[in-house]
Design an enzyme around this catalytic site. Structure first.
Site, PDB file in Angstrom:
ATOM      1  N   GLY A 116      -0.528  -1.585   4.932  1.00  0.00           N
ATOM      2  CA  GLY A 116      -0.760  -2.038   6.296  1.00  0.00           C
ATOM      3  C   GLY A 116       0.039  -3.302   6.555  1.00  0.00           C
ATOM      4  CB  SER A 117      -0.301  -5.846   9.167  1.00  0.00           C
ATOM      5  OG  SER A 117      -1.630  -6.259   8.937  1.00  0.00           O
TER       6      SER A 117
ATOM      7  CD  GLU B 104       3.682  -0.407  -1.467  1.00  0.00           C
ATOM      8  OE1 GLU B 104       4.702  -0.759  -0.846  1.00  0.00           O
ATOM      9  OE2 GLU B 104       3.620  -0.309  -2.692  1.00  0.00           O
TER      10      GLU B 104
ATOM     11  CD  GLU C 276       6.056  -4.520  10.456  1.00  0.00           C
ATOM     12  OE1 GLU C 276       4.918  -5.016  10.401  1.00  0.00           O
ATOM     13  OE2 GLU C 276       6.435  -3.601   9.709  1.00  0.00           O
TER      14      GLU C 276
ATOM     15  CB  CYS D  42       6.684   0.379   6.624  1.00  0.00           C
ATOM     16  SG  CYS D  42       6.663   1.731   5.442  1.00  0.00           S
TER      17      CYS D  42
ATOM     18  CE  LYS E  93     -10.452   0.436   7.361  1.00  0.00           C
ATOM     19  NZ  LYS E  93     -10.356   1.336   8.468  1.00  0.00           N
TER      20      LYS E  93
HETATM   21  P1  NAD Z   1      -3.311  -3.094   9.650  1.00  0.00           P
HETATM   22  O1  NAD Z   1      -3.020  -4.070   8.565  1.00  0.00           O
HETATM   23  O2  NAD Z   1      -3.813  -3.593  10.937  1.00  0.00           O
HETATM   24  O3  NAD Z   1      -4.402  -2.044   9.139  1.00  0.00           O
HETATM   25  C1  NAD Z   1      -4.227  -1.303   7.949  1.00  0.00           C
HETATM   26  C2  NAD Z   1      -5.593  -0.898   7.425  1.00  0.00           C
HETATM   27  O4  NAD Z   1      -6.299  -2.080   7.031  1.00  0.00           O
HETATM   28  C3  NAD Z   1      -6.475  -0.195   8.453  1.00  0.00           C
HETATM   29  O5  NAD Z   1      -7.214   0.827   7.823  1.00  0.00           O
HETATM   30  C4  NAD Z   1      -7.390  -1.320   8.924  1.00  0.00           C
HETATM   31  O6  NAD Z   1      -8.628  -0.869   9.423  1.00  0.00           O
HETATM   32  C5  NAD Z   1      -7.583  -2.092   7.633  1.00  0.00           C
HETATM   33  N1  NAD Z   1      -8.000  -3.492   7.815  1.00  0.00           N
HETATM   34  C6  NAD Z   1      -7.854  -4.278   8.911  1.00  0.00           C
HETATM   35  N2  NAD Z   1      -8.399  -5.503   8.688  1.00  0.00           N
HETATM   36  C7  NAD Z   1      -8.887  -5.484   7.428  1.00  0.00           C
HETATM   37  C8  NAD Z   1      -9.546  -6.447   6.607  1.00  0.00           C
HETATM   38  N3  NAD Z   1      -9.812  -7.668   7.053  1.00  0.00           N
HETATM   39  N4  NAD Z   1      -9.875  -6.097   5.346  1.00  0.00           N
HETATM   40  C9  NAD Z   1      -9.585  -4.877   4.861  1.00  0.00           C
HETATM   41  N5  NAD Z   1      -8.989  -3.911   5.598  1.00  0.00           N
HETATM   42  C10 NAD Z   1      -8.636  -4.212   6.862  1.00  0.00           C
HETATM   43  O7  NAD Z   1      -1.991  -2.223   9.808  1.00  0.00           O
HETATM   44  P2  NAD Z   1      -1.735  -1.064  10.858  1.00  0.00           P
HETATM   45  O8  NAD Z   1      -1.529  -1.707  12.196  1.00  0.00           O
HETATM   46  O9  NAD Z   1      -2.746   0.005  10.691  1.00  0.00           O
HETATM   47  O10 NAD Z   1      -0.339  -0.472  10.325  1.00  0.00           O
HETATM   48  C11 NAD Z   1       0.904  -1.009  10.630  1.00  0.00           C
HETATM   49  C12 NAD Z   1       1.393  -1.902   9.520  1.00  0.00           C
HETATM   50  O11 NAD Z   1       1.439  -1.177   8.295  1.00  0.00           O
HETATM   51  C13 NAD Z   1       2.806  -2.400   9.731  1.00  0.00           C
HETATM   52  O12 NAD Z   1       2.860  -3.762   9.395  1.00  0.00           O
HETATM   53  C14 NAD Z   1       3.628  -1.589   8.752  1.00  0.00           C
HETATM   54  O13 NAD Z   1       4.827  -2.187   8.319  1.00  0.00           O
HETATM   55  C15 NAD Z   1       2.679  -1.425   7.637  1.00  0.00           C
HETATM   56  N6  NAD Z   1       3.050  -0.297   6.790  1.00  0.00           N
HETATM   57  C16 NAD Z   1       3.588  -0.557   5.562  1.00  0.00           C
HETATM   58  C17 NAD Z   1       3.975   0.502   4.741  1.00  0.00           C
HETATM   59  C18 NAD Z   1       4.575   0.254   3.380  1.00  0.00           C
HETATM   60  O14 NAD Z   1       4.664   1.199   2.620  1.00  0.00           O
HETATM   61  N7  NAD Z   1       4.969  -0.959   3.053  1.00  0.00           N
HETATM   62  C19 NAD Z   1       3.799   1.812   5.191  1.00  0.00           C
HETATM   63  C20 NAD Z   1       3.248   2.031   6.446  1.00  0.00           C
HETATM   64  C21 NAD Z   1       2.866   0.972   7.239  1.00  0.00           C
END
Ligand code: NAD
Length: 481
Positions: free
Chosen positions: A225-226, A247, A382, A281, A172
């Site tokens: 993601g977050s 991550e 963040e 990130c 996804k």
């Molecule tokens: P996000 O957590 O909002 O979304 C990430 C993914 O999760 C998206 O595909 C989203 O559709 C999906 N998602 C959202 N709600 C969900 C749920 N309830 N269940 C399952 N999936 C769900 O993050 P974002 O805004 O897309 O990205 C930014 C964040 O990602 C920042 O916090 C950043 O630090 C982090 N990030 C971390 C790394 C790492 O390697 N640690 C790398 C890149 C980004």
């Protein structure tokens, strides 16, 4: 208007609901494509396709899997320019950056794991009358969920090891930046990846992502993601005893000692603060500077930052492009307001930018803030945008305490020519990755991930292949001869 499709069982298909979400071009703030607004029914279909494909894919020889991954890498390279244009349009990042980093890294991810799987081995433990060997078997159907900041780069970072190890995948991508994942589905068909090995379901996180997380056929979730969403995923997946790799967010310290190579530090700090509009990130958003050079650093860093051009992603002169979405743009601007309320002094930037002809796009000038202490919200939460704080420190032990006073622990950058100090600091800092006199220098064989609220598990190299396989101990006792 381009209409994207899901990729299920080797076919490009519309979502069952026939509903679509808008996809925006951040440079202009305009809708330019539509992406499937998928739901449980699409996830169910993808899981069924992945389950059907699994036995044959798991039984496919390592050499054959390696060849297919390598073909995908070749095809990404062959379509480099098209993919770079698509990534930049979808995400708002400068086109030169997508050309230089995002797309080459996506092909490297497939190339790397096409080789790594041929070198992946497991242990044997000999006893006097028996031998144990460890079978590393694929998990089955697995799910990957990725963010918008490095769309194809992070999408392929998960998919490549998962399929290399013999799993079948439901992936996804972020609904905010779905374009290059869609183009990858075309590439996978061309590379003759068997139907159902990779399935891509587009749509919103709370719908598609959460259905995937709780689906009984899905054995593991690899998420980037977050921290908020990572926590939600852990809450659902842990009681089902799924494997999870998370991550998540970061609030990384960039620690600058007076004895550093000043010129290299300044050039790199400009990048580690603002690359990709600060939406990496690993960006160093809390900059700690030894008091004796604080004044000089502040003057030089502000001068250099003021010279950074923010503009349309297609302009080769733009060092920073557009922020990915209106919601994120507003979030960053509200954090800048919060910093002011907390007593922060804006040394440069701090406002929206409206480039000629792109006035409706989402641009923010690179922002440096001083005068805040480490415990305030600006230094704890963040922001994930082109916003950094600078703070002076007196000595090594003080800066270690300041740097570690965060709930996050993803990466840290250290600038010093004193190797003993660098080694001491690296040992004691709370982070999964420490860069000394460099930043974002990546070797794909190394473990990648964070501690504390930044992550659970590691990606990269054999760590990823271990995550996507289950070890089974087989013990054979010998007959006494
Ligand atoms: P996000 O957590 O909002 O979304 C990430 C993914 O999760 C998206 O595909 C989203 O559709 C999906 N998602 C959202 N709600 C969900 C749920 N309830 N269940 C399952 N999936 C769900 O993050 P974002 O805004 O897309 O990205 C930014 C964040 O990602 C920042 O916090 C950043 O630090 C982090 N990030 C971390 C790394 C790492 O390697 N640690 C790398 C890149 C980004």
């Amino acid at each position: 208007m381009k209409l994207l499709q899901n990729f299920i069982g080797g076919e490009l298909c519309a979502p069952v609901s026939s509903a679509y979400l808008d996809v925006y071009n951040p440079a202009s703030g305009q809708v330019y494509a539509k992406v499937p607004d998928s739901d449980k029914r699409d996830v169910d279909a993808a899981c069924a396709a992945a389950e059907k494909a699994f036995p044959q894919w798991a039984a496919t020889s390592v050499d054959e899997r390696s060849r297919i991954l390598s073909r995908i890498a070749d095809l990404i390279e062959a379509r480099h320019e098209e993919l770079a244009q698509a990534e930049s349009l979808d995400n708002g990042k400068p086109l030169w950056l997508a050309r230089k980093v995002d797309i080459p890294r996506a092909s490297s991810n497939f190339r790397f794991f096409s080789h790594a799987i041929t070198q992946f081995a497991s242990a044997a433990h000999e006893m006097t009358d028996a031998i144990n060997y460890t079978l590393r078997q694929p998990l089955g159907v697995v799910g990957t969920i990725s963010p918008w900041n490095l769309p194809l780069y992070l999408f392929t970072w998960k998919v490549a090891p998962a399929i290399a190890a013999g799993n079948t995948v439901i992936a996804k991508p972020s609904e905010v930046t779905p374009m290059t994942a869609y183009l990858l589905s075309e590439i996978c068909r061309e590379a003759r990846l068997p139907p159902g090995v990779l399935n891509i379901v587009h749509g919103e996180g709370p719908k598609v992502g959460s259905e995937l997380t709780k689906h009984p056929l899905v054995k593991a979730i690899s998420f980037t993601g977050s921290t908020r969403v990572g926590r939600e995923i852990a809450t659902v997946a842990a009681p089902m005893f799924k494997k999870i790799s998370l991550e998540m967010g970061g609030k990384n310290p960039n620690i600058i000692f007076a004895d550093c190579n000043y010129g290299k530090m300044l050039d790199t700090t400009l990048r580690s603060s603002f690359a990709n509009q600060g939406q990496i990130c690993l960006c160093g958003s809390r900059i700690f500077v030894e008091a004796s050079i604080y004044k000089q650093f502040k003057a030089d860093f502000v001068t250099r930052t003021k010279a950074v051009k923010v503009g349309p992603p297609t302009d080769p002169e733009s060092k920073l492009g557009a922020i990915v979405s209106r919601a994120h743009y507003e979030k960053i601007l509200s954090h800048i307001e919060l910093a002011k309320e907390e007593g922060g002094i804006i040394l440069c930037g701090g406002e929206a930018v409206f480039p000629n002809g792109y006035e409706r796009g989402w641009y923010i000038s690179p922002t440096i803030i001083e005068g805040l202490d480490v415990d305030c919200r600006t230094n704890q939460e963040e922001i994930f945008g082109p916003v950094v704080t600078i703070m002076p420190f007196e000595n090594e032990s003080q800066v270690l305490t300041l740097a570690n006073s965060s709930e996050y622990g993803l990466s840290c950058t250290l600038w010093t020519e004193n190797l003993s100090r660098a080694k001491r600091m690296a040992r004691n800092i709370h982070a999964g990755i420490v860069w000394i006199n460099t930043w974002l220098l990546r070797d794909l064989r190394t473990p990648f991930g964070g501690v504390k609220n930044s992550g659970v598990g590691r990606e990269g190299g054999f760590e990823a292949l271990r995550f996507f396989t289950e070890p089974k101990n087989v013990c054979i006792q010998f007959e006494n001869s």
